[in-house]
Design a protein around this motif. Structure first.
Motif, PDB file in Angstrom:
ATOM      1  N   GLN A 249       0.825  -1.218   0.000  1.00  0.00           N
ATOM      2  CA  GLN A 249       0.000   0.000   0.000  1.00  0.00           C
ATOM      3  C   GLN A 249       0.857   1.265   0.000  1.00  0.00           C
ATOM      4  OE1 GLN A 249      -3.062  -0.122   3.099  1.00  0.00           O
ATOM      5  NE2 GLN A 249      -3.024  -2.339   2.960  1.00  0.00           N
ATOM      6  N   LEU A 250       2.138   1.109   0.242  1.00  0.00           N
ATOM      7  CA  LEU A 250       2.994   2.289   0.365  1.00  0.00           C
ATOM      8  C   LEU A 250       3.420   2.895  -0.970  1.00  0.00           C
ATOM      9  CD1 LEU A 250       5.528   1.079   3.085  1.00  0.00           C
ATOM     10  CD2 LEU A 250       3.622   2.631   3.409  1.00  0.00           C
ATOM     11  N   GLY A 251       3.338   2.101  -2.007  1.00  0.00           N
ATOM     12  CA  GLY A 251       3.842   2.585  -3.296  1.00  0.00           C
ATOM     13  C   GLY A 251       5.219   2.030  -3.566  1.00  0.00           C
ATOM     14  N   GLU A 252       5.567   2.014  -4.846  1.00  0.00           N
ATOM     15  CA  GLU A 252       6.779   1.329  -5.293  1.00  0.00           C
ATOM     16  C   GLU A 252       8.069   1.900  -4.685  1.00  0.00           C
ATOM     17  OE1 GLU A 252       6.843  -1.462  -6.535  1.00  0.00           O
ATOM     18  OE2 GLU A 252       8.913  -1.645  -7.220  1.00  0.00           O
ATOM     19  N   THR A 253       8.167   3.243  -4.637  1.00  0.00           N
ATOM     20  CA  THR A 253       9.421   3.824  -4.133  1.00  0.00           C
ATOM     21  C   THR A 253       9.678   3.417  -2.684  1.00  0.00           C
ATOM     22  OG1 THR A 253       9.022   5.681  -5.583  1.00  0.00           O
ATOM     23  CG2 THR A 253      10.745   5.971  -3.956  1.00  0.00           C
ATOM     24  N   CYS A 254       8.652   3.552  -1.857  1.00  0.00           N
ATOM     25  CA  CYS A 254       8.804   3.166  -0.451  1.00  0.00           C
ATOM     26  C   CYS A 254       9.151   1.689  -0.322  1.00  0.00           C
ATOM     27  CB  CYS A 254       7.504   3.429   0.308  1.00  0.00           C
ATOM     28  SG  CYS A 254       7.400   5.109   0.929  1.00  0.00           S
TER      29      CYS A 254
ATOM     30  N   ARG B 107      10.665  -0.233  -2.420  1.00  0.00           N
ATOM     31  CA  ARG B 107      12.059  -0.458  -2.826  1.00  0.00           C
ATOM     32  C   ARG B 107      13.026   0.020  -1.740  1.00  0.00           C
ATOM     33  NH1 ARG B 107      10.890  -3.285  -6.515  1.00  0.00           N
ATOM     34  NH2 ARG B 107      12.354  -4.534  -5.356  1.00  0.00           N
ATOM     35  N   ILE B 108      12.774   1.249  -1.238  1.00  0.00           N
ATOM     36  CA  ILE B 108      13.683   1.808  -0.225  1.00  0.00           C
ATOM     37  C   ILE B 108      13.784   0.870   0.981  1.00  0.00           C
ATOM     38  CG2 ILE B 108      14.002   3.664   1.461  1.00  0.00           C
ATOM     39  CD1 ILE B 108      12.715   5.576  -0.547  1.00  0.00           C
ATOM     40  N   LEU B 109      12.611   0.453   1.476  1.00  0.00           N
ATOM     41  CA  LEU B 109      12.622  -0.369   2.686  1.00  0.00           C
ATOM     42  C   LEU B 109      13.275  -1.727   2.457  1.00  0.00           C
ATOM     43  CD1 LEU B 109       9.104   0.502   4.167  1.00  0.00           C
ATOM     44  CD2 LEU B 109      11.351   1.387   4.854  1.00  0.00           C
ATOM     45  N   MET B 110      12.994  -2.292   1.303  1.00  0.00           N
ATOM     46  CA  MET B 110      13.599  -3.595   1.012  1.00  0.00           C
ATOM     47  C   MET B 110      15.111  -3.467   0.832  1.00  0.00           C
ATOM     48  SD  MET B 110      10.911  -5.427  -1.505  1.00  0.00           S
ATOM     49  CE  MET B 110       9.437  -6.211  -0.879  1.00  0.00           C
ATOM     50  N   TYR B 111      15.517  -2.444   0.102  1.00  0.00           N
ATOM     51  CA  TYR B 111      16.956  -2.242  -0.113  1.00  0.00           C
ATOM     52  C   TYR B 111      17.664  -1.967   1.211  1.00  0.00           C
ATOM     53  CZ  TYR B 111      16.335  -1.823  -5.231  1.00  0.00           C
ATOM     54  OH  TYR B 111      16.064  -2.050  -6.544  1.00  0.00           O
TER      55      TYR B 111
ATOM     56  N   LYS C   5      13.416   7.329   3.424  1.00  0.00           N
ATOM     57  CA  LYS C   5      13.384   6.074   4.180  1.00  0.00           C
ATOM     58  C   LYS C   5      12.659   6.274   5.520  1.00  0.00           C
ATOM     59  CE  LYS C   5      14.851   3.495   7.526  1.00  0.00           C
ATOM     60  NZ  LYS C   5      15.201   3.807   8.898  1.00  0.00           N
ATOM     61  N   TYR C   6      12.968   7.373   6.174  1.00  0.00           N
ATOM     62  CA  TYR C   6      12.354   7.668   7.472  1.00  0.00           C
ATOM     63  C   TYR C   6      10.831   7.778   7.331  1.00  0.00           C
ATOM     64  CZ  TYR C   6      11.105  10.149  11.741  1.00  0.00           C
ATOM     65  OH  TYR C   6      10.507  10.512  12.914  1.00  0.00           O
ATOM     66  N   LYS C   7      10.416   8.520   6.299  1.00  0.00           N
ATOM     67  CA  LYS C   7       8.974   8.709   6.095  1.00  0.00           C
ATOM     68  C   LYS C   7       8.271   7.396   5.734  1.00  0.00           C
ATOM     69  CE  LYS C   7       8.941  13.587   4.820  1.00  0.00           C
ATOM     70  NZ  LYS C   7       8.949  14.521   3.696  1.00  0.00           N
ATOM     71  N   CYS C   8       8.912   6.654   4.849  1.00  0.00           N
ATOM     72  CA  CYS C   8       8.319   5.377   4.418  1.00  0.00           C
ATOM     73  C   CYS C   8       8.154   4.430   5.594  1.00  0.00           C
ATOM     74  CB  CYS C   8       9.192   4.702   3.363  1.00  0.00           C
ATOM     75  SG  CYS C   8       9.270   5.588   1.808  1.00  0.00           S
ATOM     76  N   LYS C   9       9.168   4.397   6.432  1.00  0.00           N
ATOM     77  CA  LYS C   9       9.145   3.472   7.556  1.00  0.00           C
ATOM     78  C   LYS C   9       8.055   3.894   8.545  1.00  0.00           C
ATOM     79  CE  LYS C   9      10.540   0.054   9.969  1.00  0.00           C
ATOM     80  NZ  LYS C   9      10.332   0.430  11.299  1.00  0.00           N
ATOM     81  N   LYS C  10       7.955   5.193   8.746  1.00  0.00           N
ATOM     82  CA  LYS C  10       6.949   5.709   9.664  1.00  0.00           C
ATOM     83  C   LYS C  10       5.548   5.355   9.158  1.00  0.00           C
ATOM     84  CE  LYS C  10       6.042   9.853  12.225  1.00  0.00           C
ATOM     85  NZ  LYS C  10       5.832  11.255  12.018  1.00  0.00           N
ATOM     86  N   LYS C  11       5.398   5.531   7.866  1.00  0.00           N
ATOM     87  CA  LYS C  11       4.107   5.227   7.243  1.00  0.00           C
ATOM     88  C   LYS C  11       3.774   3.743   7.398  1.00  0.00           C
ATOM     89  CE  LYS C  11       2.954   6.383   2.705  1.00  0.00           C
ATOM     90  NZ  LYS C  11       3.343   7.085   1.485  1.00  0.00           N
ATOM     91  N   LEU C  12       4.775   2.927   7.197  1.00  0.00           N
ATOM     92  CA  LEU C  12       4.558   1.476   7.321  1.00  0.00           C
ATOM     93  C   LEU C  12       4.175   1.105   8.752  1.00  0.00           C
ATOM     94  CD1 LEU C  12       4.688  -1.410   6.079  1.00  0.00           C
ATOM     95  CD2 LEU C  12       7.089  -1.474   6.727  1.00  0.00           C
TER      96      LEU C  12
END
Lengths: 179, 289
Positions: free
Chosen positions: A119-124, A126-130, A157-164
């Motif tokens: 649900q986060l979108g592709e960029t997030c 990828r960032i989190l997995m990488y 990365k910080y924002k994506c992780k927070k969102k997750l």
């Protein structure tokens, strides 16, 4: 392609080279499992798992290759298959229930997180997995995803992780998730 | 560093041993941190699992050729590729009443032996050494096939009885890899059979499961056989019969025989062999009964 070229490419995160490697040693590696009482599907699974381990170690820069790639992957396959045989043996005994329960639990959780990541979108994604699996540095992530600099990668990365985290918490109560 | 950064560093194994032990101490004494850590560990484990699944799914899409299911060492007769010189097979295919089929039971048996023997022959010595050394260090659950080294004796007498030409599958063509991605049935050991094998033919087989329109089809392209569809659920066998310079090919898959016309350069559907007498003979040739 020679070993050092393969290794170099994989270290740079070239997934095409991983596919090449997969093809190259498919028969050799699956044969080991099949000739040790494994099915074809199990053989394939073990070989894929081994390659993923190899990938992760190489990409994260944690691997210094001192043998041939095939030797290294072969030994991972052997270890994984031994573990699997061991797991199967225990499954046929009294520990069955608890192992199955833990395994089921783990899979369920992975499913939940996977749904949230999607649900986060592709960029997030990828960032989190990488960052967490491939172990890439912020610089590598910025390079791979075309960010201006490491600070951009860090902020994203910080924002994506927070969102997750929020997504997981909002969809599942913390108690359910942690149990 | 805030707690989240500390947790990240710990989970990414970026801490040295002293940082690690002080973090673990803190973890034991700080319930808030412990709670956060448990939650984060699970999230990170989930992310890792998702990436692992993604990579595995990517590898699953890679065509690896058809002979991924070789289990000769374990179960005999699950896989048979034998180029048999049976001159009458063509007659049989066209006019079953007139056909004469040479006995081949002995050959099938020896062909199977040959395949297993060849498994050993084709392993380069260097790889074997590695295998042995790795295996030696490890538990004896996994017995490798290294004990079979040097047992590559071919019983010529048997194969001469009805003069079969036996094409053996190359199970492991080259441990080092030669850059070729397709599996090959090219007989590597013509020396192992006898002098009559000059005309040994070879079939390279590739399985392609990526074409949506072709789910059970085949074609010959540049002398190579392409099978289209999902052939992973069972073992398939290619039976090759050589007769006076001509070749008759059949595919055996999930209990049925399929005609393979070497002239088909276009993709065509696989069709079962319907001639019952031929099926019986093919079965006979395949199983050696």
């Amino acid at each position: 392609m020679k070993d050092n070229e393969i290794f170099e490419r994989i270290c740079k995160g070239d997934e095409k080279t991983l596919e090449y490697l997969y093809k190259k040693y498919y028969r050799m590696m699956t044969k080991m499992v099949i000739s040790n009482s494994g099915t074809e599907q199990e053989a394939k699974d073990i070989y894929q798992d081994a390659l993923v381990v190899f990938w992760q170690k190489a990409v994260s820069g944690k691997l210094v290759l001192t043998s041939k790639i095939s030797t290294y992957i072969y030994s991972i396959c052997q270890n994984l298959w031994r573990k699997e045989l061991d797991r199967k043996r225990r499954l046929s005994h009294e520990e069955k229930d608890s192992i199955e329960y833990t395994e089921h639990d783990k899979q369920e959780r992975a499913k939940i997180i996977n749904q949230c990541i999607n649900q986060l979108g592709e960029t997030c994604r990828r960032i989190l997995m990488y960052y967490y699996f491939d172990g890439l540095s912020m610089q590598d992530i910025a390079d791979q995803l075309g960010f201006a600099n490491t600070n951009t990668a860090k902020t994203k990365k910080y924002k994506c992780k927070k969102k997750l985290d929020e997504l997981v918490k909002s969809q599942y109560s913390e108690h359910d998730f942690l149990d | 560093m805030d707690n989240l950064e500390l947790i990240d560093a710990y989970l990414r194994e970026e801490m040295d041993s002293s940082q690690k032990s002080s973090f673990e101490k803190k973890l034991a004494s700080d319930p808030d941190l412990k709670g956060q850590f448990e939650f984060q560990s699970k999230i990170v484990a989930g992310i890792k699992e998702a990436r692992k699944m993604e990579l595995k799914a990517m590898l699953d899409q890679v065509a690896v050729g058809g002979f991924q299911s070789i289990s000769l060492g374990k179960t005999a007769a699950t896989f048979l590729v034998a180029g048999l010189v049976v001159w009458s097979i063509y007659y049989f295919n066209r006019a079953p009443e007139e056909q004469q089929f040479l006995p081949i039971a002995q050959e099938s048996e020896s062909a199977e032996d040959l395949i297993i023997e060849n498994e050993v022959i084709s392993e380069p010595a260097t790889e074997k050494t590695e295998k042995e050394s790795t295996v030696d260090q490890q538990a004896d659950q996994l017995s490798t096939d290294t004990q079979r080294t040097g047992s590559a004796n071919i019983n010529e007498g048997e194969s001469v009885i009805s003069e079969p030409k036996i094409n053996k599958p190359e199970l492991i063509s080259d441990f080092e890899g030669d850059g070729s991605d397709a599996d090959s049935l090219l007989a590597p050991g013509s020396v192992a059979v006898n002098g009559e094998t000059k005309e040994l033919s070879s079939i390279d087989v590739s399985v392609d499961n990526t074409k949506k329109k072709f789910t059970f089809h085949y074609q010959f392209k540049n002398g190579r056989l392409f099978l289209y569809g999902d052939f992973s659920s069972d073992l398939y066998e290619i039976l090759e019969f050589n007769t006076d310079g001509k070749k008759a090919l059949f595919l055996f898959y999930k209990g049925k025989f399929y005609d393979l016309d070497g002239k088909k350069e276009r993709i065509v559907e696989l069709k079962t062999v319907k001639n019952k007498a031929l099926v019986a003979k093919l079965e006979e040739a395949r199983t050696g009964n």
